[in-house]
Design a protein around this motif. Structure first.
Motif, mmCIF file in Angstrom:
data_model
loop_
_atom_site.group_PDB
_atom_site.id
_atom_site.type_symbol
_atom_site.label_atom_id
_atom_site.label_comp_id
_atom_site.label_asym_id
_atom_site.label_seq_id
_atom_site.Cartn_x
_atom_site.Cartn_y
_atom_site.Cartn_z
ATOM 1 N N SER A 193 -22.608 9.017 -88.029
ATOM 2 C CA SER A 193 -22.658 8.327 -86.737
ATOM 3 C C SER A 193 -23.589 7.124 -86.754
ATOM 4 C CB SER A 193 -23.105 9.296 -85.637
ATOM 5 O OG SER A 193 -24.462 9.675 -85.834
ATOM 6 N N LYS A 194 -24.428 7.002 -87.792
ATOM 7 C CA LYS A 194 -25.448 5.952 -87.931
ATOM 8 C C LYS A 194 -26.537 6.075 -86.858
ATOM 9 C CE LYS A 194 -22.848 4.365 -91.202
ATOM 10 N NZ LYS A 194 -21.653 5.211 -91.018
ATOM 11 N N LEU A 195 -26.610 7.228 -86.210
ATOM 12 C CA LEU A 195 -27.634 7.467 -85.206
ATOM 13 C C LEU A 195 -28.995 7.588 -85.873
ATOM 14 C CD1 LEU A 195 -28.122 8.367 -82.108
ATOM 15 C CD2 LEU A 195 -28.238 10.677 -83.083
ATOM 16 N N HIS A 230 -36.890 -0.627 -79.952
ATOM 17 C CA HIS A 230 -35.818 -1.022 -80.873
ATOM 18 C C HIS A 230 -34.801 0.097 -81.063
ATOM 19 C CE1 HIS A 230 -33.668 -2.211 -84.489
ATOM 20 N NE2 HIS A 230 -34.015 -1.055 -85.030
ATOM 21 N N PHE A 231 -35.269 1.313 -81.300
ATOM 22 C CA PHE A 231 -34.334 2.379 -81.625
ATOM 23 C C PHE A 231 -33.542 2.851 -80.407
ATOM 24 C CE2 PHE A 231 -36.657 3.084 -85.696
ATOM 25 C CZ PHE A 231 -35.552 2.881 -86.504
ATOM 26 N N THR A 232 -34.094 2.709 -79.217
ATOM 27 C CA THR A 232 -33.288 2.997 -78.034
ATOM 28 C C THR A 232 -32.195 1.942 -77.886
ATOM 29 O OG1 THR A 232 -35.151 4.062 -76.929
ATOM 30 C CG2 THR A 232 -33.347 3.332 -75.534
ATOM 31 N N PHE A 233 -32.544 0.692 -78.122
ATOM 32 C CA PHE A 233 -31.542 -0.377 -78.107
ATOM 33 C C PHE A 233 -30.496 -0.138 -79.192
ATOM 34 C CE2 PHE A 233 -30.284 -4.416 -80.144
ATOM 35 C CZ PHE A 233 -29.532 -4.975 -79.123
ATOM 36 N N TYR A 234 -30.946 0.192 -80.391
ATOM 37 C CA TYR A 234 -30.024 0.400 -81.513
ATOM 38 C C TYR A 234 -29.096 1.588 -81.262
ATOM 39 C CZ TYR A 234 -28.417 2.066 -86.048
ATOM 40 O OH TYR A 234 -27.633 2.534 -87.074
ATOM 41 N N ASN A 235 -29.626 2.692 -80.785
ATOM 42 C CA ASN A 235 -28.821 3.903 -80.594
ATOM 43 C C ASN A 235 -27.856 3.802 -79.428
ATOM 44 O OD1 ASN A 235 -29.760 5.425 -82.759
ATOM 45 N ND2 ASN A 235 -31.389 6.396 -81.574
ATOM 46 N N PHE A 236 -28.298 3.197 -78.318
ATOM 47 C CA PHE A 236 -27.536 3.278 -77.069
ATOM 48 C C PHE A 236 -26.883 1.961 -76.634
ATOM 49 C CE2 PHE A 236 -30.437 6.851 -76.931
ATOM 50 C CZ PHE A 236 -29.653 7.874 -76.415
ATOM 51 N N CYS A 237 -27.407 0.815 -77.084
ATOM 52 C CA CYS A 237 -26.907 -0.469 -76.578
ATOM 53 C C CYS A 237 -26.098 -1.258 -77.604
ATOM 54 C CB CYS A 237 -28.070 -1.360 -76.124
ATOM 55 S SG CYS A 237 -29.094 -0.669 -74.813
ATOM 56 N N ARG A 238 -26.454 -1.156 -78.847
ATOM 57 C CA ARG A 238 -25.885 -2.027 -79.878
ATOM 58 C C ARG A 238 -24.639 -1.383 -80.491
ATOM 59 N NH1 ARG A 238 -26.678 -2.874 -85.494
ATOM 60 N NH2 ARG A 238 -26.753 -5.074 -86.122
ATOM 61 N N ILE A 239 -23.505 -2.051 -80.371
ATOM 62 C CA ILE A 239 -22.261 -1.539 -80.944
ATOM 63 C C ILE A 239 -22.300 -1.709 -82.458
ATOM 64 C CG2 ILE A 239 -19.758 -1.847 -81.055
ATOM 65 C CD1 ILE A 239 -19.795 -2.677 -78.160
ATOM 66 N N HIS A 240 -22.088 -0.620 -83.170
ATOM 67 C CA HIS A 240 -22.082 -0.669 -84.622
ATOM 68 C C HIS A 240 -20.780 -1.314 -85.096
ATOM 69 C CE1 HIS A 240 -22.176 0.688 -88.808
ATOM 70 N NE2 HIS A 240 -23.482 0.874 -88.640
ATOM 71 N N LYS A 241 -20.897 -2.229 -86.046
ATOM 72 C CA LYS A 241 -19.734 -3.023 -86.446
ATOM 73 C C LYS A 241 -18.598 -2.174 -86.978
ATOM 74 C CE LYS A 241 -18.413 -6.990 -89.305
ATOM 75 N NZ LYS A 241 -18.890 -8.016 -90.272
ATOM 76 N N SER A 242 -18.893 -1.203 -87.838
ATOM 77 C CA SER A 242 -17.827 -0.406 -88.433
ATOM 78 C C SER A 242 -17.330 0.705 -87.512
ATOM 79 C CB SER A 242 -18.300 0.209 -89.765
ATOM 80 O OG SER A 242 -19.397 1.085 -89.560
ATOM 81 N N LEU A 243 -18.219 1.237 -86.666
ATOM 82 C CA LEU A 243 -17.822 2.325 -85.765
ATOM 83 C C LEU A 243 -17.129 1.818 -84.509
ATOM 84 C CD1 LEU A 243 -21.073 4.506 -85.931
ATOM 85 C CD2 LEU A 243 -18.939 4.860 -87.175
ATOM 86 N N ARG A 244 -17.474 0.599 -84.076
ATOM 87 C CA ARG A 244 -16.963 -0.033 -82.860
ATOM 88 C C ARG A 244 -17.413 0.681 -81.584
ATOM 89 N NH1 ARG A 244 -10.848 -2.150 -84.457
ATOM 90 N NH2 ARG A 244 -11.506 -3.275 -86.335
ATOM 91 N N VAL A 245 -18.388 1.521 -81.720
ATOM 92 C CA VAL A 245 -19.078 2.137 -80.585
ATOM 93 C C VAL A 245 -20.555 2.181 -80.959
ATOM 94 C CG1 VAL A 245 -17.136 3.545 -79.794
ATOM 95 C CG2 VAL A 245 -18.693 4.459 -81.522
ATOM 96 N N PRO A 260 -24.090 4.090 -81.917
ATOM 97 C CA PRO A 260 -24.380 5.345 -82.636
ATOM 98 C C PRO A 260 -24.490 6.553 -81.711
ATOM 99 C CG PRO A 260 -25.678 3.562 -83.560
ATOM 100 C CD PRO A 260 -25.005 3.004 -82.339
ATOM 101 N N ALA A 261 -25.061 6.373 -80.522
ATOM 102 C CA ALA A 261 -25.187 7.488 -79.580
ATOM 103 C C ALA A 261 -23.825 7.984 -79.125
ATOM 104 C CB ALA A 261 -26.034 7.084 -78.378
ATOM 105 N N MET A 262 -22.880 7.066 -78.933
ATOM 106 C CA MET A 262 -21.519 7.468 -78.563
ATOM 107 C C MET A 262 -20.847 8.185 -79.726
ATOM 108 S SD MET A 262 -20.336 4.025 -76.510
ATOM 109 C CE MET A 262 -18.667 4.614 -76.159
ATOM 110 N N ALA A 263 -21.036 7.683 -80.944
ATOM 111 C CA ALA A 263 -20.437 8.325 -82.114
ATOM 112 C C ALA A 263 -20.988 9.729 -82.324
ATOM 113 C CB ALA A 263 -20.689 7.465 -83.355
ATOM 114 N N ALA A 264 -22.250 9.937 -81.933
ATOM 115 C CA ALA A 264 -22.883 11.247 -82.091
ATOM 116 C C ALA A 264 -22.622 12.161 -80.902
ATOM 117 C CB ALA A 264 -24.384 11.075 -82.279
ATOM 118 N N GLY A 265 -21.934 11.658 -79.883
ATOM 119 C CA GLY A 265 -21.618 12.474 -78.715
ATOM 120 C C GLY A 265 -22.756 12.641 -77.741
ATOM 121 N N LEU A 266 -23.746 11.745 -77.778
ATOM 122 C CA LEU A 266 -24.902 11.847 -76.887
ATOM 123 C C LEU A 266 -24.696 11.099 -75.575
ATOM 124 C CD1 LEU A 266 -27.856 11.431 -79.423
ATOM 125 C CD2 LEU A 266 -26.820 13.545 -78.568
ATOM 126 N N CYS A 267 -23.740 10.195 -75.526
ATOM 127 C CA CYS A 267 -23.411 9.506 -74.276
ATOM 128 C C CYS A 267 -21.968 9.033 -74.362
ATOM 129 C CB CYS A 267 -24.368 8.338 -74.001
ATOM 130 S SG CYS A 267 -24.189 6.955 -75.137
#
Length: 294
Positions: free
Chosen positions: A102-104, A237-252, A254-261
């Motif tokens: 998930s890259k979380l 930074h890590f709150t921004f990275y996990n919840f706000c920043r769309i990962h290029k390969s996942l297209r969501v 990391p928090a969404m990919a991990a099922g946290l939001c």
């Protein structure tokens, strides 16, 4: 006490998480350095609290851990000669744990690069996981005891030990690291899958950190002057990275990919975390950053 409006706070935090320094952020937003620093402290605390509460029960198969170097106030060799060096001056290491799928960023810890911090970091990481994982680290020897103490036998653990040649000759020596000539996969405990003994994702996260936090940029004067503020910047930074920043390969995110939001956060959502704390305890004064207990 006068408070900034939500729009101004959003602009300030957006500048910070996109790699601007405190002074540059103050110029871009028409505020003062003190205003930006105070908001960073408040946002860092709010983000650290939110991460501590929400990033738990993480379903992951593979976790990679690493440490990234920076410094506070002065480089370690210059601390004895520095004027009025504060507590925490010198080498500052940030430990990170990332889910390879998930890259979380599951966990982080700012401190020294020793066995005590390794144990605290991995114990907290283990508490956030919902299942047995395959864990990979580099060859830093403190991981051996720390993984044993934190995970016991409930882990498939391996080290990826990289081998380096001589540093390049000539003027570029100062800026170019030694060439990696190979890597040895060393299973330590359990039955780690050799195909997934890797630290590539967590090392790529090191680049993301240096690009999105000005404090991590080398050869500048934007380094942290206080270790507390350094830790707050990492939390933001890590709150921004996990919840706000769309990962290029996942297209969501990391928090969404991990099922946290279930949605992409906006910077205004981070501001809302700050305002929630202010509304709950408006008279609370800013105090020193406290390292999480082991």
């Amino acid at each position: 006490m006068n408070r900034l409006d939500t729009a101004t706070r959003t602009r300030i935090l957006h500048c910070l998480v996109e790699g601007n320094s405190v002074r540059a952020t103050a110029r871009l937003t028409g505020t003062t350095k003190r205003t930006v620093t105070n908001l960073l402290i408040d946002a860092g605390r709010a983000c650290a609290d939110y991460h501590d509460q929400s990033v738990r029960g993480v379903q992951s198969k593979r976790v990679q851990v690493d440490e990234i170097w920076s410094f506070t106030y002065a480089k370690q060799k210059n601390v004895p000669f520095a004027k009025s060096a504060p507590e925490g001056a010198g080498d500052t290491w940030t430990w990170t744990a990332i889910c390879a799928d998930s890259k979380l960023c599951i966990n982080w810890l700012v401190g020294a690069r020793d066995a005590e911090y390794a144990r605290e970091f991995l114990t907290d990481t283990y508490d956030r996981l919902a299942n047995r994982v395959q864990l990979t680290s580099d060859g830093h020897l403190v991981y051996l005891g720390a993984v044993r103490d934190a995970f016991g036998i409930d882990v498939d653990y391996a080290m990826l030990v990289k081998e380096y040649g001589q540093a390049p000759d000539g003027p570029q020596t100062r800026y170019s690291p030694p060439v990696c000539t190979g890597a040895v996969k060393k299973p330590i405990h359990g039955r780690p899958d050799p195909k997934h003994i890797s630290t590539s994702f967590v090392e790529r996260q090191n680049l993301t950190m240096r690009m999105h936090m000005r404090r991590f940029t080398r050869l500048t004067n934007a380094f942290s002057k206080k270790v507390e503020n350094h830790a707050y910047a990492v939390a933001l930074h890590f709150t921004f990275y996990n919840f706000c920043r769309i990962h290029k390969s996942l297209r969501v995110t990391p928090a969404m990919a991990a099922g946290l939001c279930d949605r992409v956060w906006d910077i205004a959502d981070i501001v809302a975390l700050v305002e929630k704390i202010e509304n709950a305890a408006p008279s609370t004064k800013r105090g020193p950053y406290k390292k999480k207990a082991a």
